[in-house]
Design a protein around this motif. Structure first.
Motif, PDB file in Angstrom:
ATOM      1  N   LEU A 154       0.793  -1.223   0.000  1.00  0.00           N
ATOM      2  CA  LEU A 154       0.000   0.000   0.000  1.00  0.00           C
ATOM      3  C   LEU A 154       0.830   1.281   0.000  1.00  0.00           C
ATOM      4  O   LEU A 154       0.286   2.369   0.178  1.00  0.00           O
ATOM      5  N   LEU A 155       2.133   1.190  -0.196  1.00  0.00           N
ATOM      6  CA  LEU A 155       2.993   2.362  -0.067  1.00  0.00           C
ATOM      7  C   LEU A 155       2.838   3.330  -1.241  1.00  0.00           C
ATOM      8  O   LEU A 155       2.870   2.921  -2.403  1.00  0.00           O
ATOM      9  N   PRO A 156       2.725   4.630  -0.950  1.00  0.00           N
ATOM     10  CA  PRO A 156       2.759   5.645  -2.010  1.00  0.00           C
ATOM     11  C   PRO A 156       4.214   5.905  -2.404  1.00  0.00           C
ATOM     12  O   PRO A 156       5.144   5.468  -1.707  1.00  0.00           O
ATOM     13  N   PRO A 157       4.471   6.615  -3.483  1.00  0.00           N
ATOM     14  CA  PRO A 157       5.857   6.884  -3.902  1.00  0.00           C
ATOM     15  C   PRO A 157       6.672   7.648  -2.862  1.00  0.00           C
ATOM     16  O   PRO A 157       7.905   7.561  -2.851  1.00  0.00           O
ATOM     17  N   SER A 158       6.025   8.382  -1.976  1.00  0.00           N
ATOM     18  CA  SER A 158       6.735   9.199  -0.989  1.00  0.00           C
ATOM     19  C   SER A 158       7.252   8.399   0.197  1.00  0.00           C
ATOM     20  O   SER A 158       7.962   8.932   1.049  1.00  0.00           O
ATOM     21  N   VAL A 159       6.894   7.115   0.271  1.00  0.00           N
ATOM     22  CA  VAL A 159       7.311   6.264   1.393  1.00  0.00           C
ATOM     23  C   VAL A 159       7.960   5.004   0.837  1.00  0.00           C
ATOM     24  O   VAL A 159       7.457   4.403  -0.112  1.00  0.00           O
ATOM     25  N   VAL A 160       9.088   4.618   1.436  1.00  0.00           N
ATOM     26  CA  VAL A 160       9.768   3.391   1.038  1.00  0.00           C
ATOM     27  C   VAL A 160       9.957   2.501   2.259  1.00  0.00           C
ATOM     28  O   VAL A 160       9.785   2.944   3.398  1.00  0.00           O
ATOM     29  N   SER A 161      10.311   1.257   2.016  1.00  0.00           N
ATOM     30  CA  SER A 161      10.506   0.313   3.114  1.00  0.00           C
ATOM     31  C   SER A 161      11.894  -0.309   3.044  1.00  0.00           C
ATOM     32  O   SER A 161      12.498  -0.398   1.970  1.00  0.00           O
ATOM     33  N   ARG A 162      12.376  -0.729   4.203  1.00  0.00           N
ATOM     34  CA  ARG A 162      13.625  -1.474   4.317  1.00  0.00           C
ATOM     35  C   ARG A 162      13.437  -2.577   5.351  1.00  0.00           C
ATOM     36  O   ARG A 162      12.702  -2.397   6.322  1.00  0.00           O
ATOM     37  N   PRO A 163      14.109  -3.722   5.167  1.00  0.00           N
ATOM     38  CA  PRO A 163      14.035  -4.769   6.188  1.00  0.00           C
ATOM     39  C   PRO A 163      14.872  -4.386   7.408  1.00  0.00           C
ATOM     40  O   PRO A 163      15.709  -3.474   7.349  1.00  0.00           O
ATOM     41  N   LEU A 164      14.641  -5.079   8.501  1.00  0.00           N
ATOM     42  CA  LEU A 164      15.465  -4.901   9.692  1.00  0.00           C
ATOM     43  C   LEU A 164      16.704  -5.775   9.591  1.00  0.00           C
ATOM     44  O   LEU A 164      16.664  -6.893   9.060  1.00  0.00           O
ATOM     45  N   ASP A 165      17.786  -5.286  10.106  1.00  0.00           N
ATOM     46  CA  ASP A 165      19.042  -6.033  10.130  1.00  0.00           C
ATOM     47  C   ASP A 165      19.045  -6.953  11.345  1.00  0.00           C
ATOM     48  O   ASP A 165      18.606  -6.580  12.428  1.00  0.00           O
ATOM     49  N   GLY A 166      19.543  -8.166  11.163  1.00  0.00           N
ATOM     50  CA  GLY A 166      19.654  -9.090  12.286  1.00  0.00           C
ATOM     51  C   GLY A 166      18.334  -9.749  12.631  1.00  0.00           C
ATOM     52  O   GLY A 166      17.483 -10.006  11.767  1.00  0.00           O
ATOM     53  N   GLU A 167      18.140 -10.011  13.918  1.00  0.00           N
ATOM     54  CA  GLU A 167      16.928 -10.675  14.383  1.00  0.00           C
ATOM     55  C   GLU A 167      15.696  -9.828  14.055  1.00  0.00           C
ATOM     56  O   GLU A 167      15.612  -8.665  14.439  1.00  0.00           O
ATOM     57  N   THR A 168      14.756 -10.402  13.333  1.00  0.00           N
ATOM     58  CA  THR A 168      13.573  -9.662  12.893  1.00  0.00           C
ATOM     59  C   THR A 168      12.342 -10.122  13.658  1.00  0.00           C
ATOM     60  O   THR A 168      12.019 -11.315  13.638  1.00  0.00           O
ATOM     61  N   PRO A 169      11.640  -9.221  14.318  1.00  0.00           N
ATOM     62  CA  PRO A 169      10.403  -9.616  14.999  1.00  0.00           C
ATOM     63  C   PRO A 169       9.323  -9.942  13.980  1.00  0.00           C
ATOM     64  O   PRO A 169       9.311  -9.401  12.876  1.00  0.00           O
ATOM     65  N   THR A 170       8.430 -10.835  14.342  1.00  0.00           N
ATOM     66  CA  THR A 170       7.338 -11.219  13.451  1.00  0.00           C
ATOM     67  C   THR A 170       6.002 -11.069  14.174  1.00  0.00           C
ATOM     68  O   THR A 170       5.939 -11.013  15.397  1.00  0.00           O
ATOM     69  N   ILE A 171       4.961 -11.003  13.379  1.00  0.00           N
ATOM     70  CA  ILE A 171       3.614 -10.908  13.924  1.00  0.00           C
ATOM     71  C   ILE A 171       2.758 -11.966  13.236  1.00  0.00           C
ATOM     72  O   ILE A 171       2.854 -12.159  12.021  1.00  0.00           O
ATOM     73  N   GLU A 172       1.978 -12.694  14.015  1.00  0.00           N
ATOM     74  CA  GLU A 172       1.234 -13.824  13.465  1.00  0.00           C
ATOM     75  C   GLU A 172       0.027 -13.359  12.651  1.00  0.00           C
ATOM     76  O   GLU A 172      -0.656 -12.401  13.004  1.00  0.00           O
ATOM     77  N   ILE A 173      -0.209 -14.066  11.562  1.00  0.00           N
ATOM     78  CA  ILE A 173      -1.437 -13.915  10.790  1.00  0.00           C
ATOM     79  C   ILE A 173      -2.229 -15.197  10.994  1.00  0.00           C
ATOM     80  O   ILE A 173      -1.703 -16.302  10.824  1.00  0.00           O
ATOM     81  N   ALA A 174      -3.478 -15.049  11.392  1.00  0.00           N
ATOM     82  CA  ALA A 174      -4.281 -16.220  11.720  1.00  0.00           C
ATOM     83  C   ALA A 174      -5.635 -16.147  11.043  1.00  0.00           C
ATOM     84  O   ALA A 174      -6.129 -15.074  10.689  1.00  0.00           O
ATOM     85  N   VAL A 175      -6.237 -17.300  10.865  1.00  0.00           N
ATOM     86  CA  VAL A 175      -7.649 -17.384  10.518  1.00  0.00           C
ATOM     87  C   VAL A 175      -8.402 -17.537  11.830  1.00  0.00           C
ATOM     88  O   VAL A 175      -8.157 -18.469  12.601  1.00  0.00           O
ATOM     89  N   GLY A 176      -9.299 -16.599  12.100  1.00  0.00           N
ATOM     90  CA  GLY A 176     -10.065 -16.633  13.330  1.00  0.00           C
ATOM     91  C   GLY A 176     -11.534 -16.899  13.052  1.00  0.00           C
ATOM     92  O   GLY A 176     -12.065 -16.509  12.002  1.00  0.00           O
TER      93      GLY A 176
END
Length: 297
Positions: free
Chosen positions: A248-270
């Motif tokens: 969903l990023l517009p051209p004015s915003v970019v993303s980068r990964p985290l270096d090293g240990e990366t936290p995660t968040i669960e995606i679930a079917v509820g």
């Protein structure tokens, strides 16, 4: 004790004001609402609300009572929704919700699971914030949803993926020269993250910085991804968000990964254990087709 007493009590507690709850949420008079609350407190036998010129607050007894009141109301709403659906059995339906932004990743495989049945059922698709999806499941307005594992709801969750967090920043930020962002790079930067409403993201982010030994304070807490991106641009800050934000990023915003240990968040079917939909039962029987390979063990 009547259901209206519970609805009135929850509305007052959430509004923090008898007047606001009466006028804006319940469309009744303030004296009538006050009387209903006093009747409830008399029946329970303790004060549930503390009243002052600033408004109302939950007493310790009220804090213990409100979660059960909400659960009772959710079960009633779910029963009503189930009855209404049962009265219209002509065509089977399945109401699916997606956390906003996840439709692109999960709607196609969800439809593939139901491919052989699509001619016989009506699929209703919607998107919303994760806590709102959990409440819709509990109240029977949705049959299943792709969301985070939200605490405080009597739901069943099956984790289908774990999504890494990424860093969002203005497209001309000095850190865009980096291939990956170190935890230390957040020091001295404006930090944008999940608000208290975005309970799961907020907790994962706090835990990550704590494990990295950093005291990073949240400057702006939001639960709306569009607002996150607006704040990234306007404050020139850094945001820590789940990877789906890249969709969903517009051209004015970019993303980068985290270096090293990366936290995660669960995606679930509820889904709700109280939901007896045969279409939901069919979907659940084929859920293994959706689970990412690294989630099967």
């Amino acid at each position: 004790m009547e259901l209206r007493h519970l609805r009135y009590f929850v509305a007052v507690a959430e509004a923090g004001s008898l007047t606001e709850a009466a006028e804006r949420r319940l469309h009744t008079s303030q004296p009538s609402l006050s009387r209903q609350i006093r009747d409830l407190e008399k029946e329970v036998g303790v004060d549930l609300l503390s009243r002052s010129v600033q408004g109302v607050e939950l007493t310790p007894a009220g804090k213990g009572f409100i979660d059960h009141a909400r659960q009772a109301l959710m079960h009633v709403d779910a029963a009503v929704e189930t009855a209404r659906r049962a009265a219209q059995p002509a065509r089977k339906t399945l109401a699916i919700g997606f956390q906003t932004g996840h439709e692109m990743n999960w709607l196609p495989p969800a439809m593939q699971v139901l491919h052989d049945e699509l001619k016989n059922i009506e699929v209703v698709v919607s998107s919303d914030y994760s806590p709102d999806l959990a409440e819709a499941l509990a109240r029977g307005r949705l049959d299943l949803a792709f969301l985070r594992v939200e605490p405080g709801y009597d739901l069943e969750y099956i984790v289908v993926d774990r999504e890494p967090l990424i860093v969002l920043m203005p497209s001309d930020h000095r850190l865009t020269t980096r291939d990956a962002i170190r935890p230390q790079d957040f020091v001295g930067e404006i930090f944008i993250g999940g608000s208290n409403k975005a309970t799961v993201l907020h907790a994962v982010t706090e835990d990550y910085f704590r494990r990295m030994g950093l005291d990073i304070k949240l400057d702006h807490g939001v639960d709306n991804l569009a607002m996150v991106m607006s704040l990234v641009v306007s404050t020139r800050g850094l945001a820590l968000m789940p990877e789906y934000a890249k969709n969903l990023l517009p051209p004015s915003v970019v993303s980068r990964p985290l270096d090293g240990e990366t936290p995660t968040i669960e995606i679930a079917v509820g889904y709700s254990k109280l939901n007896t939909s045969p279409v939901l039962k069919l979907f659940r029987s084929r859920l293994d087709e959706l689970v990412r390979p690294n989630q099967k063990h």
